[in-house]
Design a protein around this motif. Structure first.
Motif, PDB file in Angstrom:
ATOM      1  N   ARG A  12       0.804  -1.220   0.000  1.00  0.00           N
ATOM      2  CA  ARG A  12       0.000   0.000   0.000  1.00  0.00           C
ATOM      3  C   ARG A  12       0.841   1.276   0.000  1.00  0.00           C
ATOM      4  O   ARG A  12       0.300   2.361  -0.205  1.00  0.00           O
ATOM      5  CB  ARG A  12      -0.916   0.014   1.230  1.00  0.00           C
ATOM      6  N   ARG A  14       1.961   2.696   2.484  1.00  0.00           N
ATOM      7  CA  ARG A  14       1.406   3.451   3.613  1.00  0.00           C
ATOM      8  C   ARG A  14       2.037   2.918   4.894  1.00  0.00           C
ATOM      9  O   ARG A  14       2.219   1.703   5.045  1.00  0.00           O
ATOM     10  CB  ARG A  14      -0.119   3.296   3.676  1.00  0.00           C
ATOM     11  N   LEU A  51       2.590  12.231   6.675  1.00  0.00           N
ATOM     12  CA  LEU A  51       3.344  11.233   7.436  1.00  0.00           C
ATOM     13  C   LEU A  51       4.453  11.905   8.237  1.00  0.00           C
ATOM     14  O   LEU A  51       4.666  11.583   9.418  1.00  0.00           O
ATOM     15  CB  LEU A  51       3.929  10.190   6.488  1.00  0.00           C
ATOM     16  N   ASP A 161       2.912   7.211   2.346  1.00  0.00           N
ATOM     17  CA  ASP A 161       1.859   8.031   2.921  1.00  0.00           C
ATOM     18  C   ASP A 161       1.543   7.590   4.349  1.00  0.00           C
ATOM     19  O   ASP A 161       1.932   6.500   4.793  1.00  0.00           O
ATOM     20  CB  ASP A 161       0.597   7.945   2.064  1.00  0.00           C
ATOM     21  N   GLY A 163      -0.633   6.084   7.145  1.00  0.00           N
ATOM     22  CA  GLY A 163      -1.680   5.092   7.227  1.00  0.00           C
ATOM     23  C   GLY A 163      -2.451   5.181   8.530  1.00  0.00           C
ATOM     24  O   GLY A 163      -2.055   5.898   9.465  1.00  0.00           O
ATOM     25  N   GLU A 169      -5.450  -0.862   8.240  1.00  0.00           N
ATOM     26  CA  GLU A 169      -4.741  -1.006   6.966  1.00  0.00           C
ATOM     27  C   GLU A 169      -4.756  -2.462   6.508  1.00  0.00           C
ATOM     28  O   GLU A 169      -4.926  -2.747   5.314  1.00  0.00           O
ATOM     29  CB  GLU A 169      -3.299  -0.512   7.114  1.00  0.00           C
TER      30      GLU A 169
END
Length: 704
Positions: A12, A14, A51, A161, A163, A169
């Motif tokens: 992802r 993330r 982030l 990014d 999460g 997630e």
């Protein structure tokens, strides 16, 4: 838990943080966050603003602990978790002429009394000459021989990014994989298995049978009702809980089942094994026989229909399969009867549409049946047929057949053509049905770079990794230098992989190659051959694109000796791009554009082909193919004809791309207030609640 976190980060991009407590003394967390961002930049990653802001509010020690795990995940994703040495220390400079190199090795061997005693002209094996195939210097020596990489704006920078929590997630990734409309790669199935054991919920709809089998493993262990509607679903589940292959492509050795498991499996069979469904049993007769020996159906007289399944497998009871009835009708010339039979299974009818239209039967009646079937078939079948039909308009170099492992073969196309009016009506039927199923996009935002990405109609052959795109996708090559790399580490026995490149002219002829038998030409250099990899080995091919005299370049990885790709402890391939003045080591993580594991039963890997366009620009077209090859001694000279035909057939095929669905989405009358974004990477300024589709989630765009 760490493995799950790494899975989320890799798939992802993330970083799951959730509600980790903030630092009561802010300052150290901000410093640690910026140190992490700097470390990430060295391997081609960076933190998004969100982030970075969230990390800065955490305790410094929390950021450091998280940073170690994040760095490990992304370094593995890009291939920087190993040391990439090269046989020729100055590569790509000072690569010797091939003949001079071999003569030099032979001279050294003859001057060494011990080695000379082993050199016999009648049995001379050049690969066993002293000093060949093993590193002659340390990794530290290699680093000292190369100038630092000069960072440029064109280097890859992949954004990580912010999460939510790991639980959220993981759930999102689980729902995406389990609810996929297309079959998943082996690695995705393994990820799904991990996630299924972690997530309590499950999606309402699980259309792909293999995915359903994995979810059923969790249900069986928890004593919950099973999601089965065919007898083969039960067989897949039994394979899965035995640690076998839920795709049923390789044999499974069934384990002993507990009594509760046996009863659950037999009860599921008894509920669905009506006569109409017993026709599926002969397709997997041998696995059913072996499973019967483990389930003991004779001990459950109150479940007679379950026993019928194993009677069919043993030949005691007859059950004609649906396919055999259709084939019997077609072979007897009763196409109308075959169409009527297929009308009960819309997907099967559409898969056979080309054959039915060539059968001599009334094409109008066949198309009428196809129009009715379109409403009941899956979106993946509709899109696959749409791609097939658009390629029937023009003759192709050959037909390519691929299996779930990426194995492929090509044959000349001997099919009779289909009329333009017939094709036009069939395409219209499909376009209208696909458009009807697409969601309301609201405000549609599309990155132009994603338009040439092929729709992922099957993910089986696409190994997850960095920069991976579906077969048939086109992506630009930016930079003056293109560098392929392969790394492998043997598990138990000496293993020799060979990186090679086949170079062809515009007519797929006039072949030239770079490999261990030819170290270079006017525009390419080979880093040197390594013949064992107990501690890991890397090979490279460097190509100066501006000087390339061939417009078609096909990188290949051959197994010369030893372990298969999926037997080795580690094996991966990728490519880098950089400008000439950047210098740097043979492997520089921030210049890596693509990296993925090698796998499959084939002995020759063909990841993609690099093509020069009429405008002089270079593009990658993704292949994801594995040739069967020979048990050993594979080399580029031995398969160039096969490679050329396969590659040409795929290059000239008109794949269904994102551009097609984008045009249909634009044509829909939108009334929704949300935003739909389709691109290679989501920008930071999307409105809240936007639907985002990137290569990792593009399968979610395939309509149900």
């Amino acid at each position: 838990m760490d493995n799950l976190e790494a899975l989320v980060i890799a798939r992802r991009l993330r970083v799951p943080i959730g509600d980790a407590p903030a630092d009561s003394h802010p300052g150290w967390g901000e410093v640690a966050a910026r140190q992490l961002d700097a470390a990430l930049l060295s391997v081609g990653f960076t933190c998004s603003a969100a982030l970075l802001e969230r990390l800065a509010r955490l305790r410094g020690e929390t950021v450091l602990d998280l940073g170690v795990r994040v760095l490990a995940a992304v370094r593995t994703l890009v291939g920087d978790h190993v040391q990439h040495n090269a046989y020729f220390i100055d590569f790509p400079k000072n690569v010797p002429d091939t003949m001079e190199f071999w003569v030099g090795l032979l001279r050294e061997a003859l001057l060494d009394p011990v080695a000379a005693a082993r050199v016999q002209p009648s049995t001379l094996n050049l690969l066993e000459l002293p000093g060949y195939g093993r590193y002659q210097h340390s990794y530290a020596d290699l680093l000292a021989a190369h100038a630092e990489l000069l960072p440029l704006a064109g280097d890859r920078v992949t954004v990580l990014d912010l999460g939510a929590s790991l639980e959220e997630e993981a759930r999102e990734l689980y729902f995406s994989l389990a609810g996929s409309e297309v079959p998943l790669a082996e690695e995705d199935l393994a990820a799904l298995h991990t996630l299924a054991g972690f997530c309590a919920d499950e999606p309402e709809r699980i259309p792909v049978r293999e995915n359903r089998a994995i979810v059923n493993e969790v249900r069986l262990a928890a004593g919950r009702p099973l999601l089965v509607d065919t007898v083969t679903d039960v067989l897949r589940l039994a394979c899965g809980v035995s640690g076998g292959d839920v795709t049923l492509s390789t044999p499974t050795r069934f384990r002993s089942f507990r009594r509760a498991e046996r009863r659950a499996l037999l009860e599921a069979l008894d509920a669905i094994a009506v006569p109409a469904k017993l026709g599926d049993v002969p397709r997997h007769r041998e696995p059913w026989k072996r499973l019967g020996e483990r389930l003991h159906p004779h001990e459950y007289p109150k479940l007679p229909r379950a026993a019928h399944v194993f009677e069919v497998a043993r030949g005691v009871r007859h059950a004609a399969s649906f396919d055999s009835r259709v084939e019997a009708a077609l072979s007897a010339g009763r196409t109308g009867d075959a169409v009527a039979l297929l009308g009960n299974t819309p997907g099967a009818l559409l898969r056979r549409l080309d054959h039915l239209l060539r059968s001599g039967h009334d094409t109008s009646a066949v198309l009428d049946a196809a129009e009715k079937a379109a409403a009941g078939a899956s979106g993946r079948v509709l899109l696959s047929l749409r791609e097939h039909l658009q390629n029937r308009l023009a003759p192709a170099a050959g037909r390519v057949f691929t299996n779930r492992h990426g194995g492929a073969w090509a044959t000349p196309d001997a099919r009779a053509p289909l009329g333009e009016q017939v094709l036009s009506r069939a395409v219209t039927i499909l376009d209208e049905e696909i458009t009807r199923r697409l969601p309301d996009p609201g405000e549609l935002v599309i990155d132009p770079d994603v338009l040439d990405v092929a729709l992922p109609l099957s993910g089986k052959a696409v190994v997850p990794g960095l920069g991976m795109l579906p077969r048939g996708s086109l992506s630009p090559v930016d930079g003056e230098l293109l560098r392929f790399f392969v790394h492998w580490r043997q598990a138990e026995r000496r293993t020799d992989y060979d990186l090679s490149a086949l170079m062809l002219d515009a007519d797929y002829g006039n072949a030239e190659h770079i490999s261990w038998t030819n170290y270079g030409n006017d525009f390419a250099e080979y880093s040197g051959d390594l013949t064992e990899a107990e501690d890991g080995a890397s090979e490279f091919i460097n190509i100066r694109l501006a000087d390339a005299t061939r417009p078609i370049i096909i990188p290949q990885v051959h197994i010369f000796a030893g372990e298969a790709f999926d037997e080795a402890a580690e094996a991966f391939f990728g490519y880098m791009t950089r400008d000439a003045e950047q210098e740097g080591r043979p492997f520089e993580p921030r210049t890596v554009r693509m990296k993925s594991d090698l796998r499959g039963a084939g002995r020759v890997a063909l990841p993609f082909v690099v093509l020069r366009g009429d405008d002089g620009g270079w593009r990658v077209k993704w292949l994801h193919l594995y040739l069967k090859g020979h048990p050993s001694f594979n080399q580029v000279e031995g398969n160039r004809v096969t490679s050329s035909l396969l590659v040409r057939s795929i290059v000239e095929r008109d794949h269904l791309r994102v551009r097609y669905l984008a045009d249909l989405l634009r044509a829909k009358n939108s009334t929704a207030g949300h935003t739909t974004y389709i691109g290679l990477q989501a920008p930071a300024d999307l409105p809240e609640g936007a639907r985002v589709y990137t290569p990792g989630t593009l399968h979610e765009l395939i309509p149900a």
